[in-house]
Write an enzyme that holds these catalytic residues in place. Structure first.
Site, PDB file in Angstrom:
ATOM      1  N   LYS A  88       0.828  -1.219   0.000  1.00 36.58           N
ATOM      2  CA  LYS A  88       0.000   0.000   0.000  1.00 36.58           C
ATOM      3  C   LYS A  88       0.857   1.261   0.000  1.00 36.58           C
ATOM      4  CE  LYS A  88       0.723   1.376   4.441  1.00 36.58           C
ATOM      5  NZ  LYS A  88       1.601   2.482   4.756  1.00 36.58           N
ATOM      6  N   PRO A  90       8.977  -4.361  -0.547  1.00 33.92           N
ATOM      7  CA  PRO A  90      10.195  -4.018   0.196  1.00 33.92           C
ATOM      8  C   PRO A  90      10.020  -4.227   1.703  1.00 33.92           C
ATOM      9  CG  PRO A  90       9.467  -2.153  -1.188  1.00 33.92           C
ATOM     10  CD  PRO A  90       8.476  -3.256  -1.365  1.00 33.92           C
ATOM     11  N   ALA A 134      10.383  -3.478   5.554  1.00 34.71           N
ATOM     12  CA  ALA A 134      10.473  -2.244   6.367  1.00 34.71           C
ATOM     13  C   ALA A 134      10.530  -1.013   5.467  1.00 34.71           C
ATOM     14  CB  ALA A 134      11.675  -2.291   7.316  1.00 34.71           C
ATOM     15  N   GLY A 135       9.743  -1.015   4.416  1.00 35.20           N
ATOM     16  CA  GLY A 135       9.782   0.072   3.431  1.00 35.20           C
ATOM     17  C   GLY A 135       8.634   1.056   3.545  1.00 35.20           C
ATOM     18  N   GLY A 136       7.735   0.870   4.510  1.00 35.47           N
ATOM     19  CA  GLY A 136       6.585   1.781   4.642  1.00 35.47           C
ATOM     20  C   GLY A 136       5.429   1.398   3.738  1.00 35.47           C
ATOM     21  N   ALA A 194       3.663  -1.593   4.040  1.00 36.05           N
ATOM     22  CA  ALA A 194       2.823  -2.591   4.709  1.00 36.05           C
ATOM     23  C   ALA A 194       3.160  -4.024   4.294  1.00 36.05           C
ATOM     24  CB  ALA A 194       1.330  -2.307   4.486  1.00 36.05           C
ATOM     25  N   GLY A 195       4.448  -4.294   4.063  1.00 30.07           N
ATOM     26  CA  GLY A 195       4.853  -5.655   3.670  1.00 30.07           C
ATOM     27  C   GLY A 195       4.482  -6.682   4.730  1.00 30.07           C
ATOM     28  N   ALA A 217       0.726  -7.066   4.925  1.00 29.01           N
ATOM     29  CA  ALA A 217       0.208  -7.852   3.796  1.00 29.01           C
ATOM     30  C   ALA A 217       0.390  -9.348   4.079  1.00 29.01           C
ATOM     31  CB  ALA A 217       0.931  -7.463   2.502  1.00 29.01           C
ATOM     32  N   ASP A 250      -2.432  -1.625   9.821  1.00 28.62           N
ATOM     33  CA  ASP A 250      -2.610  -1.655   8.365  1.00 28.62           C
ATOM     34  C   ASP A 250      -3.175  -2.988   7.861  1.00 28.62           C
ATOM     35  OD1 ASP A 250      -1.486   0.866   8.218  1.00 28.62           O
ATOM     36  OD2 ASP A 250       0.521   0.118   7.731  1.00 28.62           O
TER      37      ASP A 250
HETATM   38  O1  C5P Z   1      -0.113  -1.151  14.301  1.00 30.21           O
HETATM   39  P1  C5P Z   1       1.322  -1.400  14.012  1.00 30.21           P
HETATM   40  O2  C5P Z   1       1.863  -2.554  14.819  1.00 30.21           O
HETATM   41  O3  C5P Z   1       1.634  -1.535  12.566  1.00 30.21           O
HETATM   42  O4  C5P Z   1       2.080  -0.111  14.498  1.00 30.21           O
HETATM   43  C1  C5P Z   1       3.485  -0.075  14.674  1.00 30.21           C
HETATM   44  C2  C5P Z   1       3.869   1.157  15.479  1.00 30.21           C
HETATM   45  O5  C5P Z   1       3.602   2.348  14.708  1.00 30.21           O
HETATM   46  C3  C5P Z   1       3.080   1.356  16.759  1.00 30.21           C
HETATM   47  O6  C5P Z   1       3.666   0.654  17.831  1.00 30.21           O
HETATM   48  C4  C5P Z   1       3.173   2.862  16.962  1.00 30.21           C
HETATM   49  O7  C5P Z   1       4.426   3.221  17.477  1.00 30.21           O
HETATM   50  C5  C5P Z   1       3.118   3.390  15.528  1.00 30.21           C
HETATM   51  N1  C5P Z   1       1.753   3.762  15.096  1.00 30.21           N
HETATM   52  C6  C5P Z   1       1.155   4.886  15.649  1.00 30.21           C
HETATM   53  N2  C5P Z   1      -0.102   5.245  15.263  1.00 30.21           N
HETATM   54  C7  C5P Z   1      -0.780   4.529  14.320  1.00 30.21           C
HETATM   55  C8  C5P Z   1      -0.183   3.392  13.741  1.00 30.21           C
HETATM   56  C9  C5P Z   1       1.096   3.031  14.155  1.00 30.21           C
HETATM   57  O8  C5P Z   1       1.753   5.573  16.497  1.00 30.21           O
HETATM   58  N3  C5P Z   1      -1.990   4.920  13.955  1.00 30.21           N
END
Ligand code: C5P
Length: 310
Positions: A10, A95, A97-99, A101-102, A105, A137
């Protein structure tokens, strides 16, 4: 029997970050957009839970209980009151840890794959609740397409988005940690960066109507000018080379460029396939990126590609 599921990466076309909540997350207003880079997961019955990974950057993905595919299989097994005996084979195309959502997914794909393997008829709402427990995500990775996200990203509403949209993705060397990028964002906002002010009392955390109408009208020029990511400056502060990548993409003719989620992948919107190939070649030759991919959106959510009887 084995089941193979594909799940898409994404981009956040728009990401506005609200206040830090007491649970450590931030409220968001975002537009998720699934693109045609994807991971594939195959699951098959096995005595023990195991994970094998192949594909690009496979060595960078954790193989243990930190892996979201493993956590998804364990969570679904617990919900079904059964053992999580399954062999998971993960083919990475997104990728690491590329931002993009690998990991999310992979979690979405594993939920769908294991539900099919174990003949679990989970109602959609329940599947989405499990998905949200795995990560903010993950629910979007289940549904794909283009969607508004609120809450910490798990509350979704579909968005009408004409397409296809043509993207060029600039992949970076090494990933960025999402919590670290959010922490940098909080630091910058606390230090008084006016651009990053929190919404005032009663001010809704929302997505601009102009962006939604550009999406509906299929107008890449307008959409390109409206792409926005509150986390971008924090990602660039942690990885200054991203500033050069964004500049190179815009100089190369992109209609808009943005850091994907918490980065470091950058996404550039272009008008058509030819423009994508041109920009991809320019970025690949710029020396600022590890690799370049062309992609289109919106792409599907997690979906079953094949089932074979064992
Ligand atoms: O939900 P997820 O595990 O992907 O989030 C990883 C980290 O990203 C969270 O621990 C938090 O530090 C940050 N995060 C956040 N606010 C969001 C989504 C993620 O601060 N809405």
């Amino acid at each position: 029997m084995s089941v193979t599921v594909q799940a898409s990466a994404k981009i956040n076309l728009y990401l506005r970050v609200g206040p830090l909540r007491s649970d450590g997350y931030h409220d968001l207003a975002t537009v998720f957009h699934a693109v045609s880079l994807h991971d594939e997961i195959t699951v098959e019955e096995s005595e023990h839970l195991s994970l094998e990974i192949c594909g690009e950057q496979a060595e960078k993905v954790p193989l243990d209980g930190d892996n979201l595919a493993v956590r998804a299989a364990m969570l679904l097994a617990r919900r079904l009151g059964r053992e999580p005996g399954v062999r998971i084979v993960l083919r990475k195309g997104i990728p690491v840890a590329g931002g993009m959502a690998g990991g999310s997914a992979d979690a979405a794909a594993t939920l769908i794959a294991c539900a099919a393997l174990w003949h679990a008829e989970l109602p959609h709402d329940e599947l989405m609740t499990l998905a949200a427990q795995l990560g903010s995500d993950v629910p979007f990775c289940v549904v794909g397409g283009t969607a508004l996200g609120h809450g910490r990203g798990e509350r979704l509403a579909p968005v009408l988005a004409a397409g296809p949209w043509y993207w060029v993705l600039a992949l970076a060397d090494g990933g960025l940690s999402t919590p670290q990028v959010y922490a940098e964002f909080d630091r910058r906002r606390a230090s008084g960066d006016g651009e990053l002010r929190e919404p005032g009392d009663g001010e809704p955390l929302d997505v601009p109507a102009a962006l939604l109408s550009a999406l509906r009208d299929g107008d890449p020029k307008r959409l390109g000018s409206l792409l926005h990511n509150d986390l971008q400056d924090a990602a660039v502060a942690l990885r200054p080379a991203l500033g050069r990548v964004l500049e190179a993409g815009l100089d190369g003719g992109a209609l808009g460029g943005i850091v994907c989620g918490s980065g470091p992948t950058c996404a550039f919107l272009v008008s058509d396939q030819d423009a994508a190939v041109d920009l991809a070649a320019r970025l690949a030759g710029s020396g600022w990126v590890r690799a370049v991919r062309c992609a289109t959106g919106p792409a599907a959510g997690a979906r079953i590609l094949a089932r074979t009887a064992g």
